[in-house]
Design a protein around this motif. Structure first.
Motif, PDB file in Angstrom:
ATOM      1  N   CYS A 100     -83.796   6.071 -29.304  1.00  0.00           N
ATOM      2  CA  CYS A 100     -82.886   5.437 -30.272  1.00  0.00           C
ATOM      3  C   CYS A 100     -83.673   4.606 -31.275  1.00  0.00           C
ATOM      4  N   ARG A 109     -83.440  12.990 -32.679  1.00  0.00           N
ATOM      5  CA  ARG A 109     -83.762  13.123 -31.265  1.00  0.00           C
ATOM      6  C   ARG A 109     -84.187  14.554 -30.950  1.00  0.00           C
ATOM      7  N   LEU A 315     -70.030  21.323 -24.649  1.00  0.00           N
ATOM      8  CA  LEU A 315     -69.372  20.030 -24.845  1.00  0.00           C
ATOM      9  C   LEU A 315     -69.115  19.760 -26.325  1.00  0.00           C
ATOM     10  N   LEU A 316     -70.030  20.219 -27.159  1.00  0.00           N
ATOM     11  CA  LEU A 316     -69.848  20.046 -28.601  1.00  0.00           C
ATOM     12  C   LEU A 316     -68.636  20.868 -29.073  1.00  0.00           C
ATOM     13  N   ALA A 319     -65.459  19.174 -27.907  1.00  0.00           N
ATOM     14  CA  ALA A 319     -65.145  18.002 -28.729  1.00  0.00           C
ATOM     15  C   ALA A 319     -64.532  18.444 -30.058  1.00  0.00           C
TER      16      ALA A 319
ATOM     17  N   TRP B   8     -75.642  16.443 -30.811  1.00  0.00           N
ATOM     18  CA  TRP B   8     -74.508  15.556 -30.587  1.00  0.00           C
ATOM     19  C   TRP B   8     -74.593  14.366 -31.527  1.00  0.00           C
ATOM     20  N   LEU B  10     -74.451  10.576 -33.151  1.00  0.00           N
ATOM     21  CA  LEU B  10     -74.999   9.302 -32.701  1.00  0.00           C
ATOM     22  C   LEU B  10     -73.883   8.261 -32.638  1.00  0.00           C
ATOM     23  N   LEU B  29     -76.617   5.843 -28.664  1.00  0.00           N
ATOM     24  CA  LEU B  29     -76.845   7.021 -27.825  1.00  0.00           C
ATOM     25  C   LEU B  29     -76.146   8.225 -28.444  1.00  0.00           C
ATOM     26  N   HIS B  30     -76.438   9.397 -27.916  1.00  0.00           N
ATOM     27  CA  HIS B  30     -75.789  10.609 -28.397  1.00  0.00           C
ATOM     28  C   HIS B  30     -74.710  11.042 -27.413  1.00  0.00           C
ATOM     29  N   ALA B  32     -71.043  13.921 -27.230  1.00  0.00           N
ATOM     30  CA  ALA B  32     -70.225  14.912 -27.935  1.00  0.00           C
ATOM     31  C   ALA B  32     -68.938  14.292 -28.457  1.00  0.00           C
ATOM     32  N   ASP B  33     -68.350  13.365 -27.672  1.00  0.00           N
ATOM     33  CA  ASP B  33     -67.111  12.720 -28.117  1.00  0.00           C
ATOM     34  C   ASP B  33     -67.046  11.286 -27.580  1.00  0.00           C
ATOM     35  N   GLU B  35     -65.130   9.761 -25.409  1.00  0.00           N
ATOM     36  CA  GLU B  35     -65.019   9.582 -23.958  1.00  0.00           C
ATOM     37  C   GLU B  35     -66.403   9.642 -23.304  1.00  0.00           C
TER      38      GLU B  35
END
Lengths: 330, 97
Positions: A100, A109, A315-316, A319, B8, B10, B29-30, B32-33, B35
């Motif tokens: 980070c 990253r 997961l992407l 989302a 993902w 940030l 942090l990274h 996807a959503d 939650e």
């Protein structure tokens, strides 16, 4: 250290008079103990150097999980297993704090990960040595984390704000790591003759690689001089190595273990321990990729990245789907 | 900063400590959503009881002042020292105020 052999501009340190007004203001701020924040003006060399240094430091934390992860399933008790799990999880956290911090300098990253996986970016030489017995978990915590602390404590005062703040968090957690390592060493060193022998063997194998972590002498290095002027390196390699030996030698004595160095002796005149240099040819060979575990470590990271691909993408996509569904409902 | 489609997003993470303080920025942090950002924040930033509440904000949604504006933003308050209580001398005999 966790970041070894970082090359900076290599042109030597400029005096304030040689600098353009912007750079001069930047350097004066650092000289006065001020912090540089992500959106502030900074010389390109400072930015690049920091990305390499913080990136390498982050990679070391991540790759550093492998030699210890090796013993999670074989820890001698449930308590030791839980402790080791927590420690390895901390290392992942340390890697994340550092990634980070590096990202605030304009690198992603994923880019850093790709550079690790391709071998373009390095990680600390120490993690290319195998962990052969349970006593190695003690030696790694005591010596490797101990050596890392030498470097990380002063870095809490480094000039780059996000890096300094990551270091504060890391240092808080790091002393747990070193103590748990020493605790294992105490148990082993005071255990059965066979356990004592394992502890001694672990010290024998990890002593010189730990000294190598600080890197070769940089008293004459222009790279180090520039990094020190920028306060992204706070002490010379020799200074930190000496400090480490001075602190560690009495601890080994307490354990009843012998540091594998005939020349190791307290010098009344200097107030420090005299000791032998590690084999620097071995160090450079390990950095070139020829250590006992280089291939295995990089293969493990590459496999993790490839095996995790479907999870990242899935997961992407999930989302994205949720977002679209929510928008349609509104 | 370029973000590829497979990366993902940030998230910036804010944590409230245990003593009734405001949420404070702790890092990023990274995820996807949202939650997942909160779950990851729990693992990354509260492993030692550092907090009782987590905020996660996608980094692209944060507006920030730029360092170049420092002068025009903050200098006007420099000459308004009367905004500080120490500007006013209260005689000792009045007591604590």
């Amino acid at each position: 250290m966790y970041a070894q052999m970082i090359k900076s501009t290599g042109q030597g340190v400029k005096s304030l008079d040689e600098m353009e007004p912007e750079e001069r203001a930047f350097q004066e701020r650092i000289n006065a103990g001020g912090k540089i924040e992500p959106k502030d003006w900074m010389p390109e060399g400072y930015r690049k150097n920091l990305i390499r240094q913080i990136g390498q430091h982050a990679h070391s934390e991540i790759v550093g999980q492998l030699p210890e992860g090796n013993w999670i399933t074989r820890a001698p008790t449930l308590e030791r297993k839980a402790i080791l799990l927590a420690k390895v999880q901390d290392e992942a956290g340390h890697g994340l704090y550092l990634y980070c911090a590096a990202e605030t300098l304009g690198v992603t990253r994923d880019q850093m990960t790709r550079d690790l996986l391709s071998g373009k970016m390095k990680y600390s030489s120490i993690f290319n040595y195998p962990t052969l017995t349970w006593a190695d978990m003690g030696a790694v915590g005591w010596l490797v984390d101990g050596a890392a602390i030498m470097n990380q404590v002063p870095l809490q005062r480094t000039s780059y704000g996000p890096y300094a703040r990551a270091m504060v968090r890391i240092c808080k957690e790091e002393s747990f790591h070193q103590r748990q390592g020493f605790d294992i060493m105490m148990k082993m060193a005071n255990g059965t003759p066979a356990q004592h022998k394992m502890a001694q063997d672990a010290l024998n194998r990890f002593w010189y690689p730990s000294l190598m972590m600080f890197g070769p002498s940089d008293a004459e290095s222009v790279h180090s001089a520039q990094s020190m002027a920028w306060k992204i390196k706070m002490n010379s390699n020799d200074e930190l190595r000496q400090k480490f030996v001075d602190l560690t030698a009495p601890q080994a004595e307490y354990l009843g273990l012998t540091i594998p160095d005939d020349k190791l002796k307290f010098n009344e005149e200097t107030g420090h321990y005299d000791f032998s240099e590690p084999d620097w040819d071995e160090f450079f060979d390990v950095l070139r990729g020829n250590g006992p575990c280089n291939t295995e470590r990089l293969a493990a990271r590459n496999k993790a990245w490839e095996d995790g691909r479907w999870v990242r993408e899935g997961l992407l996509a999930h989302a994205e789907k949720k977002r679209s569904a929510k928008m349609a409902a509104e | 900063m370029t973000t590829s489609k497979t990366e993902w997003p940030l998230w910036e993470i804010f944590i409230r400590g245990q003593h009734g303080l405001s949420h404070r920025h702790v890092g990023s942090l990274h995820a996807a959503d949202a939650e997942m950002a909160i779950k990851n924040a729990r693992d990354v930033y509260t492993r030692r009881n550092e907090g009782v509440s987590i905020w996660a904000v996608e980094a692209i949604n944060i507006a920030a002042s730029s360092p170049e504006e420092k002068g025009q933003l903050y200098e006007p308050s420099n000459d308004k020292v009367y905004r500080h209580p120490t500007f006013f001398d209260i005689p000792d005999e009045v007591g604590a105020m």
